[in-house]
Scaffold this motif. Structure first.
Motif, PDB file in Angstrom:
ATOM      1  N   ASN A  60       0.802  -1.223   0.000  1.00 45.00           N
ATOM      2  CA  ASN A  60       0.000   0.000   0.000  1.00 45.00           C
ATOM      3  C   ASN A  60       0.833   1.269   0.000  1.00 45.00           C
ATOM      4  O   ASN A  60       0.295   2.368  -0.070  1.00 45.00           O
ATOM      5  CB  ASN A  60      -0.943   0.010   1.204  1.00 45.00           C
ATOM      6  CG  ASN A  60      -1.962  -1.109   1.105  1.00 45.00           C
ATOM      7  OD1 ASN A  60      -2.553  -1.322   0.060  1.00 45.00           O
ATOM      8  ND2 ASN A  60      -2.145  -1.833   2.186  1.00 45.00           N
ATOM      9  N   SER A  61       2.153   1.124   0.126  1.00 44.15           N
ATOM     10  CA  SER A  61       3.021   2.295   0.139  1.00 44.15           C
ATOM     11  C   SER A  61       4.417   1.882  -0.284  1.00 44.15           C
ATOM     12  O   SER A  61       4.766   0.697  -0.276  1.00 44.15           O
ATOM     13  CB  SER A  61       3.087   2.908   1.544  1.00 44.15           C
ATOM     14  OG  SER A  61       3.777   2.029   2.427  1.00 44.15           O
TER      15      SER A  61
ATOM     16  N   ALA B  24       6.338  -1.655   0.543  1.00 43.91           N
ATOM     17  CA  ALA B  24       6.962  -2.455  -0.522  1.00 43.91           C
ATOM     18  C   ALA B  24       8.422  -2.721  -0.195  1.00 43.91           C
ATOM     19  O   ALA B  24       8.915  -3.849  -0.348  1.00 43.91           O
ATOM     20  CB  ALA B  24       6.835  -1.735  -1.861  1.00 43.91           C
ATOM     21  N   ALA B  25       9.129  -1.693   0.259  1.00 43.34           N
ATOM     22  CA  ALA B  25      10.545  -1.857   0.606  1.00 43.34           C
ATOM     23  C   ALA B  25      10.707  -2.864   1.738  1.00 43.34           C
ATOM     24  O   ALA B  25      11.579  -3.743   1.674  1.00 43.34           O
ATOM     25  CB  ALA B  25      11.143  -0.507   0.993  1.00 43.34           C
ATOM     26  N   GLU B  26       9.845  -2.745   2.756  1.00 45.98           N
ATOM     27  CA  GLU B  26       9.918  -3.667   3.888  1.00 45.98           C
ATOM     28  C   GLU B  26       9.670  -5.107   3.447  1.00 45.98           C
ATOM     29  O   GLU B  26      10.377  -6.024   3.858  1.00 45.98           O
ATOM     30  CB  GLU B  26       8.903  -3.244   4.954  1.00 45.98           C
ATOM     31  CG  GLU B  26       9.086  -3.958   6.273  1.00 45.98           C
ATOM     32  CD  GLU B  26       8.140  -3.433   7.350  1.00 45.98           C
ATOM     33  OE1 GLU B  26       7.603  -4.277   8.087  1.00 45.98           O
ATOM     34  OE2 GLU B  26       7.946  -2.202   7.428  1.00 45.98           O
ATOM     35  N   LEU B  27       8.684  -5.307   2.572  1.00 50.53           N
ATOM     36  CA  LEU B  27       8.375  -6.655   2.079  1.00 50.53           C
ATOM     37  C   LEU B  27       9.563  -7.284   1.350  1.00 50.53           C
ATOM     38  O   LEU B  27       9.749  -8.497   1.378  1.00 50.53           O
ATOM     39  CB  LEU B  27       7.179  -6.611   1.122  1.00 50.53           C
ATOM     40  CG  LEU B  27       5.812  -6.387   1.746  1.00 50.53           C
ATOM     41  CD1 LEU B  27       4.771  -6.058   0.674  1.00 50.53           C
ATOM     42  CD2 LEU B  27       5.381  -7.613   2.548  1.00 50.53           C
ATOM     43  N   MET B  28      10.359  -6.448   0.680  1.00 47.89           N
ATOM     44  CA  MET B  28      11.485  -6.963  -0.094  1.00 47.89           C
ATOM     45  C   MET B  28      12.811  -6.859   0.652  1.00 47.89           C
ATOM     46  O   MET B  28      13.850  -7.247   0.126  1.00 47.89           O
ATOM     47  CB  MET B  28      11.575  -6.221  -1.441  1.00 47.89           C
ATOM     48  CG  MET B  28      10.399  -6.549  -2.347  1.00 47.89           C
ATOM     49  SD  MET B  28      10.614  -5.898  -4.016  1.00 47.89           S
ATOM     50  CE  MET B  28      10.282  -4.155  -3.778  1.00 47.89           C
ATOM     51  N   GLY B  29      12.789  -6.322   1.878  1.00 49.99           N
ATOM     52  CA  GLY B  29      13.999  -6.237   2.683  1.00 49.99           C
ATOM     53  C   GLY B  29      15.009  -5.226   2.163  1.00 49.99           C
ATOM     54  O   GLY B  29      16.222  -5.444   2.277  1.00 49.99           O
ATOM     55  N   ILE B  30      14.515  -4.134   1.591  1.00 49.65           N
ATOM     56  CA  ILE B  30      15.386  -3.093   1.050  1.00 49.65           C
ATOM     57  C   ILE B  30      14.905  -1.732   1.552  1.00 49.65           C
ATOM     58  O   ILE B  30      13.883  -1.653   2.236  1.00 49.65           O
ATOM     59  CB  ILE B  30      15.415  -3.121  -0.493  1.00 49.65           C
ATOM     60  CG1 ILE B  30      14.000  -2.945  -1.082  1.00 49.65           C
ATOM     61  CG2 ILE B  30      16.053  -4.424  -0.986  1.00 49.65           C
ATOM     62  CD1 ILE B  30      13.934  -2.921  -2.596  1.00 49.65           C
TER      63      ILE B  30
ATOM     64  N   ARG C 212      24.336   1.077  -7.452  1.00 52.50           N
ATOM     65  CA  ARG C 212      23.490   0.342  -6.497  1.00 52.50           C
ATOM     66  C   ARG C 212      22.797  -0.836  -7.165  1.00 52.50           C
ATOM     67  O   ARG C 212      22.651  -0.878  -8.377  1.00 52.50           O
ATOM     68  CB  ARG C 212      22.418   1.284  -5.941  1.00 52.50           C
ATOM     69  CG  ARG C 212      23.023   2.491  -5.246  1.00 52.50           C
ATOM     70  CD  ARG C 212      22.006   3.522  -4.944  1.00 52.50           C
ATOM     71  NE  ARG C 212      21.122   3.050  -3.889  1.00 52.50           N
ATOM     72  CZ  ARG C 212      20.224   3.818  -3.298  1.00 52.50           C
ATOM     73  NH1 ARG C 212      20.089   5.068  -3.651  1.00 52.50           N
ATOM     74  NH2 ARG C 212      19.456   3.347  -2.357  1.00 52.50           N
ATOM     75  N   ARG C 213      22.361  -1.772  -6.345  1.00 50.98           N
ATOM     76  CA  ARG C 213      21.449  -2.827  -6.803  1.00 50.98           C
ATOM     77  C   ARG C 213      20.055  -2.310  -6.483  1.00 50.98           C
ATOM     78  O   ARG C 213      19.779  -1.939  -5.338  1.00 50.98           O
ATOM     79  CB  ARG C 213      21.732  -4.134  -6.077  1.00 50.98           C
ATOM     80  CG  ARG C 213      20.809  -5.280  -6.490  1.00 50.98           C
ATOM     81  CD  ARG C 213      21.335  -6.586  -5.911  1.00 50.98           C
ATOM     82  NE  ARG C 213      20.364  -7.643  -5.945  1.00 50.98           N
ATOM     83  CZ  ARG C 213      20.128  -8.445  -6.987  1.00 50.98           C
ATOM     84  NH1 ARG C 213      20.800  -8.281  -8.100  1.00 50.98           N
ATOM     85  NH2 ARG C 213      19.224  -9.399  -6.918  1.00 50.98           N
ATOM     86  N   VAL C 214      19.197  -2.255  -7.493  1.00 53.55           N
ATOM     87  CA  VAL C 214      17.881  -1.649  -7.312  1.00 53.55           C
ATOM     88  C   VAL C 214      16.770  -2.607  -7.719  1.00 53.55           C
ATOM     89  O   VAL C 214      16.991  -3.575  -8.450  1.00 53.55           O
ATOM     90  CB  VAL C 214      17.762  -0.333  -8.119  1.00 53.55           C
ATOM     91  CG1 VAL C 214      18.746   0.712  -7.605  1.00 53.55           C
ATOM     92  CG2 VAL C 214      17.951  -0.573  -9.605  1.00 53.55           C
ATOM     93  N   SER C 215      15.575  -2.286  -7.254  1.00 57.29           N
ATOM     94  CA  SER C 215      14.371  -3.025  -7.619  1.00 57.29           C
ATOM     95  C   SER C 215      13.514  -2.104  -8.474  1.00 57.29           C
ATOM     96  O   SER C 215      13.491  -0.893  -8.277  1.00 57.29           O
ATOM     97  CB  SER C 215      13.613  -3.427  -6.357  1.00 57.29           C
ATOM     98  OG  SER C 215      12.367  -4.007  -6.697  1.00 57.29           O
TER      99      SER C 215
END
Length: 158
Positions: A30-31, A35-41, A123-126
């Motif tokens: 939802n934010s 999203a960052a937290e779900l992917m550990g980034i 950087r490694r990015v999503s």
């Protein structure tokens, strides 16, 4: 032959460019922070691929990290035009073959020029992976090289 999914188009284009990508499935968020937290980034590791319309009805991709937004004045000066805008969702789909929230230059139905905010270099990015519920991870420098992207300061804090 069946039509390729968005993620299939991304994989095929990445392979053709010699670019390594990792595509993951992820739950909806939802934010940006969620999203960052779900992917550990961190949120800054999530890159938004924005398709931008020029006045001549051509487009470009602007890649901007989470927590930042396009600086229209900086991008217009870099591109050398007086007017740029975010198109509506149907035009973005027509221009790229991807729905908003899934857009990536990889596998786009048209190879528009790519402009990358300098803050993602090194950087490694999503980023979007061509379909909802998936994200891709990529080395930003390799992505920049694969597209011959223009790297510059094109963003401001949100």
């Amino acid at each position: 032959m069946s039509e390729l999914t968005g993620a299939d188009r991304v994989r095929a284009d990445a392979a053709a460019r010699g670019l390594e990508v990792e595509i993951i499935e992820r739950p909806a968020a939802n934010s940006l922070e969620e999203a960052a937290e779900l992917m550990g980034i961190t949120p800054a590791d999530i890159v938004k691929s924005l398709v931008v319309k020029r006045s001549d009805d051509t487009y470009l991709f602007a890649l901007v990290p989470g927590g930042r937004k396009i600086s229209w004045s900086k991008l217009r000066a870099l591109v050398g035009v007086n007017k740029l805008q975010l198109p509506d969702a149907s035009l973005a789909l027509d221009a790229t073959g991807y729905e908003r929230g899934t857009i990536t230059p990889l596998g786009s139905t048209t190879a528009w020029p790519v402009f990358v905010d300098e803050s993602i270099a090194g950087r490694r990015v999503s980023m979007g992976a061509g379909e909802h519920g998936r994200s891709l991870f990529v080395d930003a420098d390799q992505l920049i090289d694969a597209f011959g992207a223009t790297v510059a300061d094109i963003s401001d804090p949100e």
